[in-house]
Structure formats: structure tokens, C-alpha cells
Design an enzyme around this catalytic site. Sequence first.
Site, PDB file in Angstrom:
ATOM      1  N   LYS A 114       0.817  -1.215   0.000  1.00  0.00           N
ATOM      2  CA  LYS A 114       0.000   0.000   0.000  1.00  0.00           C
ATOM      3  C   LYS A 114       0.849   1.262   0.000  1.00  0.00           C
ATOM      4  O   LYS A 114       0.512   2.253  -0.638  1.00  0.00           O
ATOM      5  CB  LYS A 114      -0.950   0.019   1.201  1.00  0.00           C
ATOM      6  CG  LYS A 114      -2.108  -0.959   1.052  1.00  0.00           C
ATOM      7  CD  LYS A 114      -3.154  -0.743   2.129  1.00  0.00           C
ATOM      8  CE  LYS A 114      -4.387  -1.600   1.858  1.00  0.00           C
ATOM      9  NZ  LYS A 114      -5.424  -1.416   2.870  1.00  0.00           N
ATOM     10  N   LYS A 197      -7.167  -8.054 -10.785  1.00  0.00           N
ATOM     11  CA  LYS A 197      -8.441  -8.307 -10.105  1.00  0.00           C
ATOM     12  C   LYS A 197      -9.340  -7.081 -10.207  1.00  0.00           C
ATOM     13  O   LYS A 197      -8.852  -5.945 -10.311  1.00  0.00           O
ATOM     14  CB  LYS A 197      -8.216  -8.742  -8.660  1.00  0.00           C
ATOM     15  CG  LYS A 197      -7.798  -7.666  -7.689  1.00  0.00           C
ATOM     16  CD  LYS A 197      -7.974  -8.159  -6.240  1.00  0.00           C
ATOM     17  CE  LYS A 197      -7.976  -6.959  -5.294  1.00  0.00           C
ATOM     18  NZ  LYS A 197      -8.637  -7.204  -4.023  1.00  0.00           N
ATOM     19  N   LYS A 200     -11.560  -1.399  -6.693  1.00  0.00           N
ATOM     20  CA  LYS A 200     -11.978   0.004  -6.773  1.00  0.00           C
ATOM     21  C   LYS A 200     -10.818   0.882  -7.228  1.00  0.00           C
ATOM     22  O   LYS A 200     -11.026   1.982  -7.698  1.00  0.00           O
ATOM     23  CB  LYS A 200     -12.572   0.503  -5.469  1.00  0.00           C
ATOM     24  CG  LYS A 200     -11.681   0.317  -4.276  1.00  0.00           C
ATOM     25  CD  LYS A 200     -12.393   0.712  -3.003  1.00  0.00           C
ATOM     26  CE  LYS A 200     -11.651   0.208  -1.789  1.00  0.00           C
ATOM     27  NZ  LYS A 200     -12.126  -1.084  -1.292  1.00  0.00           N
TER      28      LYS A 200
HETATM   29  P1  ADP Z   1     -10.685  -3.473  -3.406  1.00  0.00           P
HETATM   30  O1  ADP Z   1      -9.769  -4.532  -3.982  1.00  0.00           O
HETATM   31  O2  ADP Z   1     -11.657  -2.965  -4.390  1.00  0.00           O
HETATM   32  O3  ADP Z   1      -9.893  -2.392  -2.704  1.00  0.00           O
HETATM   33  P2  ADP Z   1     -11.110  -4.506  -0.795  1.00  0.00           P
HETATM   34  O4  ADP Z   1      -9.672  -4.873  -0.742  1.00  0.00           O
HETATM   35  O5  ADP Z   1     -11.599  -3.407   0.059  1.00  0.00           O
HETATM   36  O6  ADP Z   1     -11.525  -4.217  -2.310  1.00  0.00           O
HETATM   37  O7  ADP Z   1     -11.913  -5.835  -0.524  1.00  0.00           O
HETATM   38  C1  ADP Z   1     -12.997  -5.964   0.343  1.00  0.00           C
HETATM   39  C2  ADP Z   1     -13.450  -7.409   0.281  1.00  0.00           C
HETATM   40  O8  ADP Z   1     -13.864  -7.758  -1.037  1.00  0.00           O
HETATM   41  C3  ADP Z   1     -12.364  -8.413   0.636  1.00  0.00           C
HETATM   42  O9  ADP Z   1     -12.967  -9.414   1.439  1.00  0.00           O
HETATM   43  C4  ADP Z   1     -11.911  -8.978  -0.664  1.00  0.00           C
HETATM   44  O10 ADP Z   1     -11.447 -10.294  -0.546  1.00  0.00           O
HETATM   45  C5  ADP Z   1     -13.151  -8.893  -1.535  1.00  0.00           C
HETATM   46  N1  ADP Z   1     -12.757  -8.644  -2.925  1.00  0.00           N
HETATM   47  C6  ADP Z   1     -12.271  -7.476  -3.398  1.00  0.00           C
HETATM   48  N2  ADP Z   1     -12.028  -7.554  -4.704  1.00  0.00           N
HETATM   49  C7  ADP Z   1     -12.350  -8.816  -5.084  1.00  0.00           C
HETATM   50  C8  ADP Z   1     -12.316  -9.527  -6.329  1.00  0.00           C
HETATM   51  N3  ADP Z   1     -11.908  -8.941  -7.461  1.00  0.00           N
HETATM   52  N4  ADP Z   1     -12.753 -10.815  -6.359  1.00  0.00           N
HETATM   53  C9  ADP Z   1     -13.184 -11.423  -5.225  1.00  0.00           C
HETATM   54  N5  ADP Z   1     -13.235 -10.818  -4.027  1.00  0.00           N
HETATM   55  C10 ADP Z   1     -12.822  -9.529  -3.934  1.00  0.00           C
HETATM   56 NA    NA Z   2      -7.789  -3.549  -1.684  1.00  0.00          NA
END
Ligand code: ADP
Ligand code: NA
Length: 330
Positions: A114, A197, A200
Amino acid sequence: MARPRVLSGIQPTADSFHLGNYLGAVRQWVTLQETHDAFYCVVDLHAITVATEPAALRRRSRVAAAQLFAAGLDPERATVFVQSHVREHTELAWILICQTGMGEAARMTQFKDKSAKFGEQAASVGLFTYPILQAADILIYQANSVPVGADQKQHLELTRDLGQRFNHRFGDTFTIPEPYILKEVEKITDLQDPSAKMSKSSSSPAGILDVLEQPGPLRKKVMRAVTDTGSEVLFDEENKPGISNLLRIQSALTGTAIPDLVARYEGQGYGTFKKEVAEAVVETFTPIRERTEKLLADEVELDRLLAIGAERARVVARHTMAEVRDRVGF
Ligand code: ADP
Ligand code: NA
């Protein structure tokens, strides 16, 4: 026997959850409330580890909470709350920070990932101690299990270490949580870049399907998802990553196994397939969006639900903290 307690959190860092959050977290939380004493928090204290505009933070915390209720979390059964509403989290975090070695904290790989974005020197100390606040979130509720994906395994290990260390130094206080291995929802990838993946922080909004998005844009994004020059709907991660991702999405949303989907679309080309994937997304998201909008429009009701959650959480957190304070010598 009491149901095992589960704790999980989600950051209010976007104006909507996306499909990855929904399949990888939110939908599974809804299932877990059936079998567990579920505590779910919108972790706004974690969100401020990177600079955040106050109005955006406030709005996103409410939107996140509203979506959790709209997705099916039942306020009668699950304890859904905003982390900053329960002040005890920060108090326990400080105490745990004082039990954590510098080297131990420095080994957390998520900080390295990060902070790489803006450089370690510019990163806040809060971003560095993020996993210790997370440990406090979990230990303060005496959670038995914590849903974890691969990216969170190291943080749960730290939580267990800190809980055990505290118990050893000060006397038995915390339940040591076990990982709850989430149903294997493989990562949903970006529609425009199947090698990344869905996130956001994706470079293009065209690659992300947001739960609160209107049917029109959702359909358009699925129809424009990057695929390949072939025409057969086959699950082949290597040569057809885009189609494979759409198959994973369709399978997760409809409950139909991937081989059955492949059989169904045989000889039909990508157009028909994409149209049906888009419909599955729209059908899943529309009721959630409508319930979210209704709840956001009714401020009093959303406040009421969040007050119920915070009060229930506070009872447990205060109980734990009374013991912690006593043991530490306050
Ligand atoms: P982002 O990757 O958008 O920042 P977060 O890290 O805040 O999302 O993830 C919040 C939750 O959503 C976590 O439990 C994470 O495992 C799940 N998650 C986020 N992106 C994905 C994805 N592309 N596929 C499956 N699960 C996801
Ligand atoms: Na994330």
C-alpha cells in the site's frame, strides 16, 4: 451452545461495493449470519489511514452500511455497525500497539504494497499500524472465527500472536480466533484487464461492475468486456481469461456449474453469453440498489439501525475493555 462469533470488516473507501466485494465478502457474510453470531463493521478508522475527505468518508460509511442491510444482513440477527461509533477499538489498538515489536509490524506485506504507491516516508504511521487496529477489532469481540482471503492471512496471524501474547503476559483475556476459510470464490477480474483483479483502484471504471450502478451501464460494461478473437465459450484461464472470468461470474450469480454453462452456450457465440451474464448481474444488483436507495433516503431509519448495531457492539467491547484495563494496570 452459543453460536460461534464471527467478525469481519469492510472499508468505506468507494461510493459502491463492486462485484468482487459482493461475491468475495458481502454475499458470504449474509450466509454466515445463519450459522454464526455475526459482527460486521464498516471500518472507517481504517479508511483514514490514507488521506480522506470528511464529507466523502461520512457518505461512504453510510452507503456501505446501507448496502450491507440491502444485501440481506438482518439487523435482528447480525450486529452491523460503524467502527468509529465504538470508541473502545482505538483504546485497545493503542494497548496492542505497545505489545507489538517494530520488526514484527515491519514484516506486514500489505503495508509495503500500500505504501509503495506514495512511498514509505509519505505513508502515515496509521497505515503502518493498520493490522494492529484490525487485531483490536477482532479481539475486542472475542471472535471465534474471521473470514479470510489469501491477502488477510498474515494479519490474522498477527492477531493471534498479539492475543496469545497478551493472555500470556497479563492473564487469560482474549479468545484466539481461527481463520474461517471463505468459499472458494476465485478472484473476479477486471472486465477490461483480465490479468488484474476487479478493484476500486482499477484504472478504468469500465472494468468494474458496481452494485449501485444502473442496469444500462452494467449491461454495456458486460457487453464490452474484453474477450478474445475466438467464438467458443470455454473455460480456459490461459487463453480465454476474459471469457473464463465471465463464466465465473455467471456461475457464482446463478449457481450453475461452469461445465453446465459451457454446455449451454455451445455453438452460440459470445453475444448471447454476454447478454445472459449481464442479465444475471442486473437481476442480482437491482433489488440491492433499490433497497440501498430507499434506506439512504430515510436517514432516521438508517441511523436507528446503526445505533442498534453500535449499542450491541459496545456492550461486548466495554465488557472486554473493563477486563483489559484492569489487567494492564489502569
Ligand atoms: P478493493 O480490492 O476494491 O480495494 P477490498 O480490498 O476493500 O476491495 O476488498 C474488500 C473485500 O472484497 C475483501 O474481502 C476482498 O477479498 C473482496 N474482494 C475485493 N475484490 C475482489 C475480487 N476482485 N474478487 C473477489 N473478491 C474480492
Ligand atoms: Na484492496
